[in-house]
Each structure stands twice: as structure tokens, then as C-alpha cells.
Design a protein around this motif. Structure first.
Motif, PDB file in Angstrom:
ATOM      1  N   ARG A 161       0.921  -1.152  -0.084  1.00 37.23           N
ATOM      2  CA  ARG A 161       0.025   0.102   0.200  1.00 37.23           C
ATOM      3  C   ARG A 161       0.776   1.205  -0.062  1.00 37.23           C
ATOM      4  NH1 ARG A 161      -4.742  -2.134   4.271  1.00 37.23           N
ATOM      5  NH2 ARG A 161      -5.789  -3.318   2.756  1.00 37.23           N
ATOM      6  N   THR A 162       1.875   1.206   0.755  1.00 37.70           N
ATOM      7  CA  THR A 162       3.018   2.239   0.800  1.00 37.70           C
ATOM      8  C   THR A 162       3.547   2.449  -0.929  1.00 37.70           C
ATOM      9  OG1 THR A 162       3.482   2.014   2.942  1.00 37.70           O
ATOM     10  CG2 THR A 162       5.180   3.264   1.474  1.00 37.70           C
ATOM     11  N   LEU A 163       3.818   1.293  -1.586  1.00 36.88           N
ATOM     12  CA  LEU A 163       4.274   1.464  -2.827  1.00 36.88           C
ATOM     13  C   LEU A 163       2.993   2.006  -3.845  1.00 36.88           C
ATOM     14  CD1 LEU A 163       6.415   0.836  -5.075  1.00 36.88           C
ATOM     15  CD2 LEU A 163       5.649  -1.454  -5.089  1.00 36.88           C
ATOM     16  N   PHE A 164       1.722   1.678  -3.638  1.00 40.88           N
ATOM     17  CA  PHE A 164       0.770   1.969  -4.228  1.00 40.88           C
ATOM     18  C   PHE A 164       0.605   3.557  -4.152  1.00 40.88           C
ATOM     19  CE2 PHE A 164      -1.708  -2.292  -4.220  1.00 40.88           C
ATOM     20  CZ  PHE A 164      -0.756  -2.773  -5.216  1.00 40.88           C
ATOM     21  N   SER A 165       0.834   4.151  -2.871  1.00 34.43           N
ATOM     22  CA  SER A 165       0.678   5.605  -2.679  1.00 34.43           C
ATOM     23  C   SER A 165       1.804   6.277  -3.420  1.00 34.43           C
ATOM     24  CB  SER A 165       0.530   5.867  -1.019  1.00 34.43           C
ATOM     25  OG  SER A 165      -0.396   5.401  -0.544  1.00 34.43           O
ATOM     26  N   LEU A 166       3.034   5.949  -3.441  1.00 30.32           N
ATOM     27  CA  LEU A 166       3.990   6.379  -4.195  1.00 30.32           C
ATOM     28  C   LEU A 166       3.962   6.253  -5.644  1.00 30.32           C
ATOM     29  CD1 LEU A 166       6.967   4.928  -1.905  1.00 30.32           C
ATOM     30  CD2 LEU A 166       6.199   7.347  -2.056  1.00 30.32           C
ATOM     31  N   GLY A 168       2.898   9.922  -8.353  1.00 33.04           N
ATOM     32  CA  GLY A 168       3.335  10.276  -9.721  1.00 33.04           C
ATOM     33  C   GLY A 168       2.508  10.613 -10.799  1.00 33.04           C
ATOM     34  N   TYR A 169       1.372  10.218 -10.521  1.00 34.89           N
ATOM     35  CA  TYR A 169       0.117  10.495 -11.474  1.00 34.89           C
ATOM     36  C   TYR A 169      -0.584  11.717 -10.900  1.00 34.89           C
ATOM     37  CZ  TYR A 169       1.153   6.360 -13.897  1.00 34.89           C
ATOM     38  OH  TYR A 169       2.027   5.120 -14.582  1.00 34.89           O
ATOM     39  N   GLN A 170      -0.158  12.770 -10.108  1.00 33.92           N
ATOM     40  CA  GLN A 170      -0.975  13.845  -9.608  1.00 33.92           C
ATOM     41  C   GLN A 170      -1.509  14.682 -10.639  1.00 33.92           C
ATOM     42  OE1 GLN A 170      -1.423  14.366  -6.326  1.00 33.92           O
ATOM     43  NE2 GLN A 170      -2.902  16.072  -6.918  1.00 33.92           N
ATOM     44  N   ASP A 171      -2.782  15.009 -10.873  1.00 35.33           N
ATOM     45  CA  ASP A 171      -3.509  15.828 -11.810  1.00 35.33           C
ATOM     46  C   ASP A 171      -2.934  15.309 -13.300  1.00 35.33           C
ATOM     47  OD1 ASP A 171      -4.531  17.406  -9.812  1.00 35.33           O
ATOM     48  OD2 ASP A 171      -2.369  18.517  -9.724  1.00 35.33           O
ATOM     49  N   ILE A 206      -4.620   5.655  -7.559  1.00 34.18           N
ATOM     50  CA  ILE A 206      -4.531   6.553  -8.673  1.00 34.18           C
ATOM     51  C   ILE A 206      -5.549   7.402  -9.102  1.00 34.18           C
ATOM     52  CG2 ILE A 206      -4.028   6.538 -11.405  1.00 34.18           C
ATOM     53  CD1 ILE A 206      -2.324   4.097 -11.014  1.00 34.18           C
ATOM     54  N   THR A 207      -6.839   6.811  -9.090  1.00 27.91           N
ATOM     55  CA  THR A 207      -8.017   7.613  -9.073  1.00 27.91           C
ATOM     56  C   THR A 207      -8.136   8.856  -8.275  1.00 27.91           C
ATOM     57  OG1 THR A 207      -9.460   6.267  -8.126  1.00 27.91           O
ATOM     58  CG2 THR A 207      -9.211   5.937 -10.437  1.00 27.91           C
ATOM     59  N   LYS A 208      -7.609   8.628  -6.992  1.00 26.45           N
ATOM     60  CA  LYS A 208      -7.669   9.566  -6.032  1.00 26.45           C
ATOM     61  C   LYS A 208      -6.898  10.922  -6.330  1.00 26.45           C
ATOM     62  CE  LYS A 208      -8.717   6.465  -2.079  1.00 26.45           C
ATOM     63  NZ  LYS A 208      -8.175   6.028  -0.944  1.00 26.45           N
ATOM     64  N   VAL A 209      -5.994  10.763  -7.218  1.00 25.03           N
ATOM     65  CA  VAL A 209      -5.197  11.967  -7.370  1.00 25.03           C
ATOM     66  C   VAL A 209      -4.840  12.334  -8.833  1.00 25.03           C
ATOM     67  CG1 VAL A 209      -3.538  11.448  -5.287  1.00 25.03           C
ATOM     68  CG2 VAL A 209      -2.771  10.506  -7.586  1.00 25.03           C
ATOM     69  N   CYS A 210      -5.180  11.707  -9.992  1.00 28.53           N
ATOM     70  CA  CYS A 210      -5.031  11.743 -11.241  1.00 28.53           C
ATOM     71  C   CYS A 210      -6.158  12.657 -11.813  1.00 28.53           C
ATOM     72  CB  CYS A 210      -5.080  10.555 -12.000  1.00 28.53           C
ATOM     73  SG  CYS A 210      -6.600   9.565 -12.294  1.00 28.53           S
TER      74      CYS A 210
END
Length: 384
Positions: free
Chosen positions: A278-283, A287-290, A313-317
């Protein structure tokens, strides 16, 4: 036409002579009827005997009224005398199972009042179905009592009571039976109406082993084995347990505790791995912010991992995320996710184009495609 049933006169008879009465060609061979036979036809949960008649293979044996029909793979001339030989090892094993089953069923009937409602001889174990609940913890006591009967080497008593005697014979049955009735008695343990073949004395059974008792159709199904069949199962089980003991570096009778320790260690490691993943998934998601719509490939993910990474990813992209894991050789599992909207049309178009299938909720689609990475990338380049 009535066949003399030598298997009732002497269940240990391996060979016999008889006259061929008829031989009729059928789809799978030839139906041969003899004036007498030691071949037991299928019945009462016991499989049919096989063997040879003058070297001709008997594939199956069936009862048709009072006639025993032998299915042979070659014809036999009516009127000729033939020498029959049954496959004795198979017959004797079945006799051990059947007689052992009588003892166990008799003990359970006396203890609980339950009836045997089904009986099947399998390749490894036999199953007996009872119309009541038998606690699994009672198996050890039942097994010990059954083996006591075996080791006492009790002679079986098999007879046909006269019409006058039958009403006074107390035998195990679920319904009243018309005369004549064949009675099989294991003195002190069971008296039952039965058409099968049995050992002469209980010592021939060798050993009775009860393996399990599980709920079945409101009652209980017991798995068990007797004699040589029980020894084969126990030997195979011991051989497997020996391998387990070597793998765990544990004593042969301590493999259960060793396996439990290993399970506890694996559970702890899985918990740690889940946290690291889960830490790796957050990192990865950071990288896909906006970035808008995202196509991402990640090795070694199962269905849960695909869902969690796509969700991260959908939380930040700010768009949808399409996450794939697999290989060109074996295909790819996928997860399509979005914070809102309906991804079903895109999923349908994608699976049609990439030879796959998937489904789920409008904003959450999961499935598998049989395509290469380049084909997947090309598809999403056309829709982004």
C-alpha cells in the motif's frame, strides 16, 4: 431362467465350472448367461465382480430377475462348459469393506438409533450415510469398538429364516421386507438384511479405520476403509506426512503444530507485505498527480492489488485509471476505476477489441484480456 448363485454358497470361491446357456451380442460386448456363477452382480452398494470365463474377459455382472448376466468382451458358445475365475483381490477387498460397514452401522444403530441410508464403495474409501447427526469426536470410540469386533474373530452367521421364523428375527432395516430375506449377523454387533458377499469371520476384515464424519442432507456421512484398502490409505497418508515433517524439520507426529507455526508466520509476513504494498501504491499514485486519464502496467498483482492500485491512482489523477498486470504470453488482468461516471461502455469496447471479458459496477470494472502490451497501449491511445 434362474442362475445358481455360487457366491452365496461360498463367498470365498474363486473358480468354478458352469454351462453356457445363452450368449447374446449387445452394443458393448456379449451378454452371457450360465447355469451357475460365482460372479457377484452389482447390488446393495457393492460393485460387480469381474474376471474371466475360459479366458474371455468378464467386464461387468448384472442381475436380471433371478438371472445373473455376464457382460463379456468375446462370445462363448451355448452348451459348452466354461471355467470361471473371478478377480479375487477385488472381491475380497469388497468383502472386507462390506462386512466392516455392517459392524460400524450396527454400532451406530445401537448407540443412536440411526439408519444407514446410503452406502458406496469408492476406490480409496467407502462412504456411509446416516439419518442423524453423529459428532466427529465420537468416531474414536466407534472405531475402537468396531476393531474390537474384528480382533475377536467372530464367525458371521448368514441364513434365510423360514416364513415362521422371520417375524421373530430382530434385524436392522428401514422397512418391512417380504419373505425370503437373507440375514447377515455379526454376533453381538449387527443383524441386518443384506444381499452382498461377506467374510466368514470378522478377523478377515483386518482393521477398521474411520476418517471423517460430516453433515450431509440433515444427517451424517462417514468416510471409512477396512483391511487392505485402509492400509493403503494409511500408508499413503504417512508417506505424505513424512514429506511434510522433512519440509518443516519437525517430528513425524508434530507436523500439525509445525504447520500452524508456519501459517502464523505467513500471516504476519502477509500483513507486513500488505502494508509495504500500500505504501508502494501511494508512491506510484503520487507520480500521476493531476495527470488525467492513466494507463499503468504493474507486475505481480492479484485482483486485490489491481483494485487497490487503481483506486489509489484515481484519488489523485483527476480522471480514470486503467491498471494491468500479466504478460504477453498469458494475457493481462485489468481494473478500470474512476471516482465517478460510467466505465461500462469503454470496458465493453476494450474487451471486444482485446479478446477479453469483464464487468462490475459503473465506475469500477475488472476482468481479463488476451492481448499483448503493445495492443493494450494502442487501444488506450485511441480513447484518451
Amino acid at each position: 431362467m434362474q442362475t445358481r448363485k455360487l457366491f452365496y454358497e461360498d463367498s470365498h470361491r474363486k473358480e468354478f465350472s458352469a454351462v453356457v446357456l445363452t450368449c447374446t451380442p449387445v452394443e458393448k460386448g456379449y451378454e452371457v448367461i450360465l447355469d451357475a456363477t460365482a460372479f457377484y452382480p452389482e447390488g446393495g452398494g457393492q460393485a460387480a465382480d469381474t474376471g474371466t470365463l475360459n479366458g474371455v474377459r468378464v467386464q461387468d455382472t448384472r442381475e436380471r430377475g433371478e438371472t445373473v448376466v455376464h457382460l463379456c468382451d468375446s462370445p462363448l458358445e451355448p452348451g459348452t462348459m466354461v471355467q470361471g475365475r473371478i478377480d479375487w483381490e477385488n472381491r475380497f477387498t469388497r468383502m472386507q469393506q462390506h462386512s466392516g460397514e455392517h459392524i460400524v452401522s450396527g454400532i451406530i444403530h445401537r448407540r443412536y438409533g440411526y439408519h444407514n441410508t446410503g452406502f458406496h464403495m469408492g476406490a480409496d474409501v467407502i462412504t456411509i450415510d446416516f439419518d442423524g447427526v453423529i459428532p466427529e469426536e465420537a468416531l474414536a470410540e466407534i472405531e475402537a469398538e468396531a476393531n474390537g469386533a474384528v480382533w475377536a474373530n467372530l464367525p458371521l452367521h448368514i441364513w434365510y429364516p423360514s416364513p415362521e421364523e422371520l417375524p421373530n428375527v430382530h434385524y436392522r432395516t428401514k422397512k418391512a421386507l417380504p419373505w425370503p430375506v437373507r440375514i447377515v449377523e455379526v454376533p453381538g454387533f449387527d443383524t441386518c438384511a443384506c444381499c452382498g458377499t461377506h467374510v466368514s469371520a470378522t478377523g478377515e476384515i483386518g482393521i477398521v479405520k474411520l476418517f471423517s464424519a460430516v453433515n450431509f442432507r440433515g444427517g451424517t456421512r462417514i468416510e471409512m476403509a477396512c483391511g487392505e484398502q485402509a492400509m493403503k490409505v494409511l500408508n499413503r497418508t504417512y508417506a505424505q506426512n513424512k514429506l511434510v515433517s522433512q519440509a518443516f524439520s519437525a517430528k513425524i507426529f508434530e507436523t500439525g503444530a509445525a504447520a500452524q507455526r508456519m501459517n502464523d508466520q505467513l500471516a504476519a509476513l502477509k500483513f507486513q507485505l500488505t502494508g509495504l504494498q500500500r505504501t508502494l501504491f501511494s508512491l506510484t499514485a503520487a507520480g500521476y498527480q493531476d495527470a488525467g486519464n492513466v494507463l499503468h502496467f504493474e507486475e505481480g498483482l492479484d485482483g486485490t492489488g489491481l483494485r487497490e492500485l487503481a483506486d489509489a491512482i484515481t484519488k489523485v489523477c483527476g480522471g480514470w485509471a486503467a491498471v494491468f498486470s500479466g504478460s504477453d504470453a498469458e494475457g493481462y488482468s485489468f481494473c478500470l476505476a474512476a471516482r465517478e461516471g460510467d466505465l461500462r461502455p469503454m470496458c465493453k469496447e476494450m474487451t471486444n477489441a482485446l479478446h477479453g471479458r469483464g464487468g462490475g459496477k459503473p465506475a469500477f470494472q475488472q476482468g481479463r484480456v488476451q492481448a499483448k502490451k503493445g495492443e493494450i497501449t494502442a487501444f488506450f491511445a485511441s480513447v484518451r
